[in-house]
Scaffold this motif. Structure first.
Motif, PDB file in Angstrom:
ATOM      1  N   PRO A 148       0.817  -1.218   0.000  1.00 28.76           N
ATOM      2  CA  PRO A 148       0.000   0.000   0.000  1.00 28.76           C
ATOM      3  C   PRO A 148       0.848   1.263   0.000  1.00 28.76           C
ATOM      4  N   VAL A 149       0.562   2.147  -0.962  1.00 29.78           N
ATOM      5  CA  VAL A 149       1.252   3.447  -1.032  1.00 29.78           C
ATOM      6  C   VAL A 149       0.197   4.553  -1.070  1.00 29.78           C
ATOM      7  N   SER A 150       0.559   5.695  -0.524  1.00 26.20           N
ATOM      8  CA  SER A 150      -0.409   6.789  -0.415  1.00 26.20           C
ATOM      9  C   SER A 150      -0.514   7.559  -1.723  1.00 26.20           C
ATOM     10  N   GLU A 151      -1.624   8.295  -1.840  1.00 18.78           N
ATOM     11  CA  GLU A 151      -1.801   9.177  -2.988  1.00 18.78           C
ATOM     12  C   GLU A 151      -0.717  10.249  -3.018  1.00 18.78           C
ATOM     13  N   ALA A 152      -0.367  10.740  -1.819  1.00 14.55           N
ATOM     14  CA  ALA A 152       0.656  11.797  -1.742  1.00 14.55           C
ATOM     15  C   ALA A 152       1.977  11.291  -2.308  1.00 14.55           C
ATOM     16  N   LEU A 153       2.338  10.046  -1.952  1.00  9.30           N
ATOM     17  CA  LEU A 153       3.600   9.485  -2.446  1.00  9.30           C
ATOM     18  C   LEU A 153       3.568   9.341  -3.961  1.00  9.30           C
ATOM     19  N   CYS A 154       2.438   8.839  -4.483  1.00  7.41           N
ATOM     20  CA  CYS A 154       2.325   8.652  -5.939  1.00  7.41           C
ATOM     21  C   CYS A 154       2.303   9.982  -6.687  1.00  7.41           C
ATOM     22  N   THR A 155       1.797  11.030  -6.031  1.00  6.32           N
ATOM     23  CA  THR A 155       1.778  12.348  -6.660  1.00  6.32           C
ATOM     24  C   THR A 155       3.179  12.936  -6.726  1.00  6.32           C
ATOM     25  N   GLU A 156       3.949  12.737  -5.666  1.00  5.71           N
ATOM     26  CA  GLU A 156       5.255  13.396  -5.557  1.00  5.71           C
ATOM     27  C   GLU A 156       6.396  12.633  -6.218  1.00  5.71           C
ATOM     28  N   CYS A 157       6.242  11.323  -6.360  1.00  8.04           N
ATOM     29  CA  CYS A 157       7.363  10.511  -6.862  1.00  8.04           C
ATOM     30  C   CYS A 157       6.953   9.682  -8.066  1.00  8.04           C
ATOM     31  N   PRO A 158       7.874   9.495  -9.027  1.00 10.28           N
ATOM     32  CA  PRO A 158       7.619   8.544 -10.113  1.00 10.28           C
ATOM     33  C   PRO A 158       7.461   7.144  -9.507  1.00 10.28           C
ATOM     34  N   PRO A 159       6.725   6.251 -10.199  1.00 13.90           N
ATOM     35  CA  PRO A 159       6.412   4.936  -9.630  1.00 13.90           C
ATOM     36  C   PRO A 159       7.634   4.173  -9.092  1.00 13.90           C
ATOM     37  N   ALA A 160       8.750   4.211  -9.822  1.00 12.86           N
ATOM     38  CA  ALA A 160       9.920   3.430  -9.393  1.00 12.86           C
ATOM     39  C   ALA A 160      10.489   3.987  -8.082  1.00 12.86           C
ATOM     40  N   VAL A 161      10.471   5.300  -7.946  1.00 10.91           N
ATOM     41  CA  VAL A 161      10.987   5.929  -6.730  1.00 10.91           C
ATOM     42  C   VAL A 161      10.048   5.654  -5.559  1.00 10.91           C
ATOM     43  N   ALA A 162       8.733   5.732  -5.827  1.00 13.35           N
ATOM     44  CA  ALA A 162       7.740   5.448  -4.785  1.00 13.35           C
ATOM     45  C   ALA A 162       7.933   4.033  -4.261  1.00 13.35           C
ATOM     46  N   LEU A 163       8.146   3.104  -5.184  1.00 18.19           N
ATOM     47  CA  LEU A 163       8.329   1.705  -4.790  1.00 18.19           C
ATOM     48  C   LEU A 163       9.611   1.521  -3.982  1.00 18.19           C
ATOM     49  N   GLU A 164      10.674   2.186  -4.416  1.00 19.46           N
ATOM     50  CA  GLU A 164      11.943   2.135  -3.697  1.00 19.46           C
ATOM     51  C   GLU A 164      11.759   2.642  -2.255  1.00 19.46           C
ATOM     52  N   VAL A 178       6.103 -12.645 -11.115  1.00 17.60           N
ATOM     53  CA  VAL A 178       7.494 -12.996 -11.433  1.00 17.60           C
ATOM     54  C   VAL A 178       8.412 -12.562 -10.290  1.00 17.60           C
ATOM     55  N   ALA A 179       9.304 -13.446  -9.856  1.00 16.61           N
ATOM     56  CA  ALA A 179      10.213 -13.123  -8.759  1.00 16.61           C
ATOM     57  C   ALA A 179      11.168 -12.013  -9.163  1.00 16.61           C
ATOM     58  N   VAL A 180      11.347 -11.023  -8.268  1.00 18.92           N
ATOM     59  CA  VAL A 180      12.312  -9.942  -8.522  1.00 18.92           C
ATOM     60  C   VAL A 180      13.241  -9.817  -7.319  1.00 18.92           C
ATOM     61  N   ASP A 181      14.398  -9.192  -7.571  1.00 20.79           N
ATOM     62  CA  ASP A 181      15.384  -9.044  -6.501  1.00 20.79           C
ATOM     63  C   ASP A 181      15.102  -7.745  -5.731  1.00 20.79           C
ATOM     64  N   VAL A 182      15.016  -7.871  -4.428  1.00 17.32           N
ATOM     65  CA  VAL A 182      14.782  -6.697  -3.599  1.00 17.32           C
ATOM     66  C   VAL A 182      15.829  -6.654  -2.495  1.00 17.32           C
ATOM     67  N   THR A 183      16.607  -5.590  -2.504  1.00 19.92           N
ATOM     68  CA  THR A 183      17.534  -5.437  -1.383  1.00 19.92           C
ATOM     69  C   THR A 183      17.337  -4.033  -0.839  1.00 19.92           C
ATOM     70  N   GLY A 184      17.687  -3.835   0.372  1.00 24.56           N
ATOM     71  CA  GLY A 184      17.528  -2.489   0.919  1.00 24.56           C
ATOM     72  C   GLY A 184      17.259  -2.498   2.396  1.00 24.56           C
ATOM     73  N   GLY A 185      16.905  -1.365   2.940  1.00 22.37           N
ATOM     74  CA  GLY A 185      16.715  -1.235   4.368  1.00 22.37           C
ATOM     75  C   GLY A 185      17.928  -0.561   4.956  1.00 22.37           C
ATOM     76  N   TYR A 186      17.730   0.101   6.076  1.00 25.30           N
ATOM     77  CA  TYR A 186      18.802   0.889   6.647  1.00 25.30           C
ATOM     78  C   TYR A 186      19.554   0.076   7.688  1.00 25.30           C
ATOM     79  N   ARG A 187      20.896   0.063   7.585  1.00 25.55           N
ATOM     80  CA  ARG A 187      21.725  -0.581   8.581  1.00 25.55           C
ATOM     81  C   ARG A 187      22.720   0.427   9.111  1.00 25.55           C
ATOM     82  N   HIS A 188      22.932   0.437  10.397  1.00 22.35           N
ATOM     83  CA  HIS A 188      23.879   1.377  10.974  1.00 22.35           C
ATOM     84  C   HIS A 188      25.324   0.902  10.799  1.00 22.35           C
ATOM     85  N   PHE A 189      25.510  -0.422  10.839  1.00 22.78           N
ATOM     86  CA  PHE A 189      26.878  -0.953  10.756  1.00 22.78           C
ATOM     87  C   PHE A 189      26.955  -2.042   9.689  1.00 22.78           C
TER      88      PHE A 189
END
Ligand code: ADP
Ligand code: MG
Length: 316
Positions: free
Chosen positions: A236-252, A305-316
């Protein structure tokens, strides 16, 4: 500390009359004494300038946020927040700044019936730590570890708003209404306490989404050795996010951005009606994004279709 002494600061900004009869000893002694009458959930989080919030963050938002991030952890356990301590490290004493920090902090504390029972004050680079204690209704709580293969996986609210808000805040480009709404979501996270308490009766596992969905789903499932199949288009993504960001950035932002403080939880398939029921009256959306599997792998799918997803914030 300079103008105001340490004890004057505590007295003036942080000591308030409390009606909580379970606080047997509050601010002013060597330790607080609390009557918990049962199991407690305990959590602590530190916010450090430049790492957890930008240097131009307002003190009001910082006071709110320092408590909110802890409330979010308690929400994920299904707890009832009750008492907290506050450790402040300040480079200098500025009275207006302290007034605003205390205002942001106590506004949220009052909303959730949390009493400040002690803390610490020292000089140094700006950081704010809150420790929060929560009771557990009926001694019931939810951990990360309980998910089972076949359970549905859900998230509350919308994801990615806070990360987009932070980017807008840092660029100073938040002019439109949706952009300001995103910045607000970063600055003033809403801990899902009521949702967490409702979930405590049927969720098999839960976590709050603070590091980003991709990372936190990993943390959630890692505790039980389960896996999941997750449909990216269901996130789920908000309308505000979809308005402000292109789809790929919103998803990221939705997958890898942190700071949303929504809940991600698992529940048995048979409890789908209970999940819908628990959220029907709340103005909070709940979305099924996938299903738990028996192996340890998390598979992210896009249009099947399976896609690769990496990300998330790590301090160390
Ligand atoms: P001690 O040195 O015995 O740990 P302190 O002198 O640091 O105690 O603090 C005095 C009292 O004020 C203690 O009860 C402490 O919990 C409380 N206190 C200190 N800082 C804060 C704060 N920022 N907010 C609320 N209470 C505080
Ligand atoms: Mg002491």
């Amino acid at each position: 500390m300079q103008t105001l002494g340490e004890f004057e600061i505590i007295e003036r900004f942080f000591t308030r009359a409390s009606e909580d009869r379970d606080v047997l000893v509050g601010i002013g002694d060597d330790a607080a004494v609390l009557d918990a009458q049962g199991p407690l959930a305990v959590t602590v989080d530190t916010l450090t300038a430049g790492i957890h919030f930008p240097e131009n963050f307002t003190p009001h938002a910082l006071g709110h946020r320092a408590l909110a991030v802890n409330l979010s952890d308690i929400a994920a356990m299904g707890g009832e927040p009750r008492w907290c301590t506050l450790a402040l490290t300040l480079p200098e004493v500025a009275e207006d700044w302290l007034t605003e920090l205390a205002r942001g902090f106590f506004e949220l504390a009052d909303q959730h019936g949390v009493t400040l029972v002690g803390g610490n004050l020292s000089r140094g680079p700006l950081s704010v730590s809150v420790q929060l204690l929560a009771t557990l209704a009926g001694d019931r709580f939810v951990t990360r570890a309980g998910g089972r293969a076949g359970d549905d996986l859900y998230v509350t609210g919308t994801l990615g708003d806070a990360a987009a808000g932070l980017a807008l805040l840092e660029s100073g480009e938040a002019q439109s209404d949706p952009a300001r709404a995103l910045v607000e979501r970063f600055m003033y996270p809403t801990p899902r306490i009521a949702a967490g308490r409702a979930l405590a009766s049927f969720a098999t596992a839960a976590i709050d989404v603070s590091d980003g969905l991709a990372a936190d789903v990993g943390h959630l499932l890692g505790r039980s050795g389960r896996g999941a199949v997750i449909d990216i288009e269901a996130i789920p993504v908000s309308e505000a996010l979809c308005t402000e960001c292109p789809p790929a950035v919103a998803l990221e932002h939705a997958l890898a951005g942190g700071d949303d403080y929504e809940l991600c939880f698992a529940a048995e398939r048979d409890d789908a009606d209970a999940v819908a029921g628990a959220f029907r009256d709340a103005a909070l959306r709940v979305t099924r994004i996938g299903r738990l599997t028996g192996d340890g792998a998390v598979v992210w799918r896009r249009n099947g279709v399976a896609v690769d997803v990496t990300g998330g914030y790590r301090h160390f």
